[in-house]
Enzyme design. Structure first.
Site, PDB file in Angstrom:
ATOM      1  NE  ARG A 167      -1.794  -2.424   3.284  1.00  0.00           N
ATOM      2  CZ  ARG A 167      -2.410  -2.557   3.830  1.00  0.00           C
ATOM      3  NH1 ARG A 167      -3.408  -2.490   4.983  1.00  0.00           N
ATOM      4  NH2 ARG A 167      -1.787  -3.929   4.934  1.00  0.00           N
ATOM      5  N   GLY A 212       7.175  -3.894  13.312  1.00  0.00           N
ATOM      6  CA  GLY A 212       7.823  -3.169  12.417  1.00  0.00           C
ATOM      7  C   GLY A 212       7.305  -1.884  11.962  1.00  0.00           C
ATOM      8  N   GLY A 220      -7.295  -5.315  12.265  1.00  0.00           N
ATOM      9  CA  GLY A 220      -7.928  -6.262  13.291  1.00  0.00           C
ATOM     10  C   GLY A 220      -9.264  -5.738  14.071  1.00  0.00           C
ATOM     11  CG  ASN A 275      -0.821  -0.333   6.570  1.00  0.00           C
ATOM     12  OD1 ASN A 275      -0.036  -0.629   7.127  1.00  0.00           O
ATOM     13  ND2 ASN A 275      -2.010  -0.415   7.552  1.00  0.00           N
ATOM     14  CE1 TYR A 291      39.235  18.620 -10.214  1.00  0.00           C
ATOM     15  CE2 TYR A 291      36.883  19.643 -11.807  1.00  0.00           C
ATOM     16  CZ  TYR A 291      37.508  18.354 -11.609  1.00  0.00           C
ATOM     17  OH  TYR A 291      37.196  17.404 -11.750  1.00  0.00           O
ATOM     18  NE  ARG A 327      44.789  44.697  -8.846  1.00  0.00           N
ATOM     19  CZ  ARG A 327      45.251  46.116  -8.515  1.00  0.00           C
ATOM     20  NH1 ARG A 327      45.659  47.175  -9.614  1.00  0.00           N
ATOM     21  NH2 ARG A 327      45.054  46.453  -7.288  1.00  0.00           N
TER      22      ARG A 327
HETATM   23  C1  UD1 Z   1      -2.015  -5.687  11.684  1.00  0.00           C
HETATM   24  C2  UD1 Z   1      -2.249  -7.411  12.155  1.00  0.00           C
HETATM   25  C3  UD1 Z   1      -4.052  -5.875  12.733  1.00  0.00           C
HETATM   26  C4  UD1 Z   1      -3.238  -5.363  12.702  1.00  0.00           C
HETATM   27  C5  UD1 Z   1      -2.929  -4.385  12.604  1.00  0.00           C
HETATM   28  C6  UD1 Z   1      -2.361  -3.335  13.269  1.00  0.00           C
HETATM   29  C7  UD1 Z   1      -2.390  -9.831  10.805  1.00  0.00           C
HETATM   30  C8  UD1 Z   1      -2.959 -10.237  10.221  1.00  0.00           C
HETATM   31  N1  UD1 Z   1      -3.245  -8.154  10.992  1.00  0.00           N
HETATM   32  O1  UD1 Z   1      -2.651  -6.122  10.261  1.00  0.00           O
HETATM   33  O2  UD1 Z   1      -5.121  -7.107  13.371  1.00  0.00           O
HETATM   34  O3  UD1 Z   1      -5.055  -4.731  13.742  1.00  0.00           O
HETATM   35  O4  UD1 Z   1      -1.873  -5.377  12.292  1.00  0.00           O
HETATM   36  O5  UD1 Z   1      -0.868  -2.061  12.895  1.00  0.00           O
HETATM   37  O6  UD1 Z   1      -1.358  -9.561  11.863  1.00  0.00           O
HETATM   38  N2  UD1 Z   1       4.906  -8.785   7.832  1.00  0.00           N
HETATM   39  C9  UD1 Z   1       6.097 -10.071   7.338  1.00  0.00           C
HETATM   40  N3  UD1 Z   1       6.078 -11.033   6.875  1.00  0.00           N
HETATM   41  C10 UD1 Z   1       5.042 -11.506   6.876  1.00  0.00           C
HETATM   42  C11 UD1 Z   1       3.785 -10.430   6.895  1.00  0.00           C
HETATM   43  C12 UD1 Z   1       4.511  -9.020   7.008  1.00  0.00           C
HETATM   44  O7  UD1 Z   1       7.367  -8.962   8.419  1.00  0.00           O
HETATM   45  O8  UD1 Z   1       4.572 -11.886   6.082  1.00  0.00           O
HETATM   46  C13 UD1 Z   1       5.187  -7.592   9.476  1.00  0.00           C
HETATM   47  C14 UD1 Z   1       4.805  -5.927   7.663  1.00  0.00           C
HETATM   48  O9  UD1 Z   1       6.651  -5.755   7.874  1.00  0.00           O
HETATM   49  C15 UD1 Z   1       4.788  -5.067   9.228  1.00  0.00           C
HETATM   50  C16 UD1 Z   1       4.198  -5.925   9.559  1.00  0.00           C
HETATM   51  O10 UD1 Z   1       4.348  -7.441   9.778  1.00  0.00           O
HETATM   52  O11 UD1 Z   1       5.804  -4.461   9.689  1.00  0.00           O
HETATM   53  C17 UD1 Z   1       2.029  -6.253   9.634  1.00  0.00           C
HETATM   54  O12 UD1 Z   1       2.466  -6.143   8.495  1.00  0.00           O
HETATM   55  P1  UD1 Z   1       1.091  -5.455   7.848  1.00  0.00           P
HETATM   56  O13 UD1 Z   1       0.938  -6.183   6.745  1.00  0.00           O
HETATM   57  O14 UD1 Z   1       1.006  -4.045   7.656  1.00  0.00           O
HETATM   58  O15 UD1 Z   1      -0.286  -6.261   8.898  1.00  0.00           O
HETATM   59  P2  UD1 Z   1      -1.806  -5.129   8.826  1.00  0.00           P
HETATM   60  O16 UD1 Z   1      -2.638  -5.617   7.581  1.00  0.00           O
HETATM   61  O17 UD1 Z   1      -1.778  -3.814   9.322  1.00  0.00           O
HETATM   62 CA    CA Z   2       0.264  -2.436   9.010  1.00  0.00          CA
END
Ligand code: UD1
Ligand code: CA
Length: 467
Positions: A15, A107, A145, A233, A393, A446
């Site tokens: 996103r 993260g 969530g 996001n 230079y 000069r």
């Molecule tokens: C997630 C939560 C949601 C919560 C929100 C809070 C899940 C399924 N959902 O959604 O309930 O309200 O965060 O901000 O956990 N990442 C990985 N590997 C993966 C997928 C994600 O390392 O395979 C890391 C991403 O880099 C990111 C973090 O996990 O830093 C969260 O992932 P993201 O896709 O942003 O989750 P949300 O859809 O925001």
């Molecule tokens: Ca997120």
């Protein structure tokens, strides 16, 4: 109880619509994941923090390596639950008996404070729950969530926005993505997470329901200030996080005795230090590891990046200082540029449209207008006239210019490097200096002026003007 932390940072962040992995985007002068590592450092030692990397893993790891954290790779991004599973090995190394607490952080939540993490740990430590989950209430919970609470107020499930029923979408209590588990129970039940029907990903959030099924309690820790829990996001949220981090920083500085005019217009990076009674005018940017002393004035629109400023310095408006040092009592600008390990000595004066590159200007020396001083060593009390240029230079290499203490460089002089100008010498205005000037000498480089007496009178009369 021993605490280990896993930070999930493997996702691309679709996103964001970026070539760069999401957690590398910056807010408040640091990348998103750096903020999270810093907050986590308040609850555990750096070598008990495991960062899960995947997208642009090498770049993320190179960035975080100096902080002393561990890494785990998630080669394919199969969801947040899968990401935690990928970190099993280094987490076990950090807590071999698994009798401690395991915190899971995402993260992309850079506003999280150390205080909140300490509160989370305290809440989990003092309860018999299997896990504690930070929740908050949002006016607009879109995308998050939803946390479903049971009659006792415990978390019975977390339902992702996409999977929520219309009724569940009405819930405004959201999952922050910040959890503290009893490590043993998490590892015992995490394998029961199954791929999500719609996306095929393993959602960590399913663990709430799974723990409940096994008679384990998950308690919410409700945080009133939801701004801390903002998950980034999109770039809109990135800008919002940046705004909040900047506001936190200016607030902290103002409380420590710094005057900031129109604080909403300035950008000050997280690590910047500013001494008391310094005044910061509007639209100033203080970046990197810049340090500013006491009783300074930083003029409107100035940009200081990795600059070290002593006390009582005036930076006049629209001046840029990068990777350079300014000593106490000096004045620089307006419209000056100081860069690449330049040093401006105590009480020195730099005026408008003067550029210093890799140049040391001695105490009390002056270059007030229109000059380029590159690769130069300039002594104390030297006066550099307007329009002076060091020709450092030759098209291939850079050469040095040395000007002894007390020398006077006349306006519009051209100093062809390498060249040395002795102390207390004079260079006549408009000179092109290609040879060394001895101390105390006058150098004229000069051609002599020629006057032709009566020349204009003896000219032929001009043709009469048309009337
Ligand atoms: C997630 C939560 C949601 C919560 C929100 C809070 C899940 C399924 N959902 O959604 O309930 O309200 O965060 O901000 O956990 N990442 C990985 N590997 C993966 C997928 C994600 O390392 O395979 C890391 C991403 O880099 C990111 C973090 O996990 O830093 C969260 O992932 P993201 O896709 O942003 O989750 P949300 O859809 O925001
Ligand atoms: Ca997120």
């Amino acid at each position: 109880m021993k605490t280990t932390v896993v930070i999930l940072a493997a996702g691309l962040g679709t996103r964001m619509r970026s070539k760069q992995a999401k957690v590398l985007h910056r807010a408040g002068g640091l990348s998103l994941v750096e903020h999270v590592v810093q907050a986590a450092s308040a609850v555990t030692a750096r070598d008990r923090i495991v960062v899960v990397t995947g997208h642009q893993a090498d770049t993320v790891e190179t960035l975080l390596e100096p902080m002393g954290v561990r890494f785990a790779r998630q080669v394919q991004q199969k969801g947040t639950g899968h990401a935690v599973m990928c970190a099993r090995e280094p987490l076990h190394e950090a807590d071999p008996k698994q009798d401690g607490l395991l915190m899971v952080l995402y993260g992309d939540t850079p506003l999280l404070s150390a205080a909140t993490l300490k509160q989370l740990r305290a809440a989990q430590t003092s309860s018999d729950a299997a896990a504690t989950l930070i929740t908050t209430t949002l006016d607009d919970p879109t995308g998050y969530g939803r946390v479903i609470l049971d009659q006792q107020g415990n978390v019975s499930a977390i339902v992702e926005h996409k999977d929520a029923t219309p009724e569940q979408l009405q819930v405004r209590v959201i999952n922050s993505g910040i959890y503290c588990f009893r490590a043993k129970l998490l590892w015992k039940y995490i394998t029961e997470i199954h791929p999500n029907a719609a996306s095929g990903e393993l959602y960590l959030t399913d663990i709430a329901e799974i723990l409940n099924r096994h008679g384990q309690r998950v308690q919410p820790l409700h945080v009133a200030d939801s701004s801390e829990l903002l998950g980034i996001n999109t770039r809109i949220e990135l800008a919002e996080a940046d705004r909040i981090l900047r506001a936190r920083k200016t607030r902290e500085l103002m409380l420590s005795g710094v005057t900031i005019e129109r604080p909403e217009t300035v950008a000050i990076d997280a690590q910047v230090r500013v001494g008391a009674d310094t005044v910061i005018e509007p639209f100033v940017r203080l970046l990197g590891n810049t340090a500013v002393g006491e009783d300074c004035r930083i003029g409107q629109g100035a940009i200081l990046e990795s600059a070290a400023l002593g006390d009582r310095i005036v930076i006049a408006p629209y001046t840029m200082v990068a990777d350079s040092r300014i000593d106490p009592g000096a004045q620089v600008g307006p419209f000056a540029r100081i860069r690449m390990q330049a040093q401006v000595g105590p009480e020195a004066r730099i005026g408008n449209f003067v550029e210093l590159k890799k140049t040391r200007l001695g105490a009390g020396a002056k270059s007030q207008h229109l000059a380029y001083l590159g690769d130069s060593e300039i002594g104390e009390r030297v006066n550099i006239g307007a329009g002076t240029i060091t020709c450092n230079y030759d098209g291939e290499k850079k050469h040095a210019t040395k000007i002894g203490a007390g020398a006077f460089i006349g306006s519009n002089s051209t100093l062809v490097a390498p060249v040395e100008i002795g102390q207390d010498s004079y260079v006549a205005a408009g000179s092109v200096i290609t040879e060394a000037v001895p101390s105390h000498a006058l150098a004229l480089g000069r051609s002599r002026q020629v006057n032709k007496p009566g020349w204009n009178k003896n000219r032929k009369p001009k043709t009469a003007k048309k009337s």
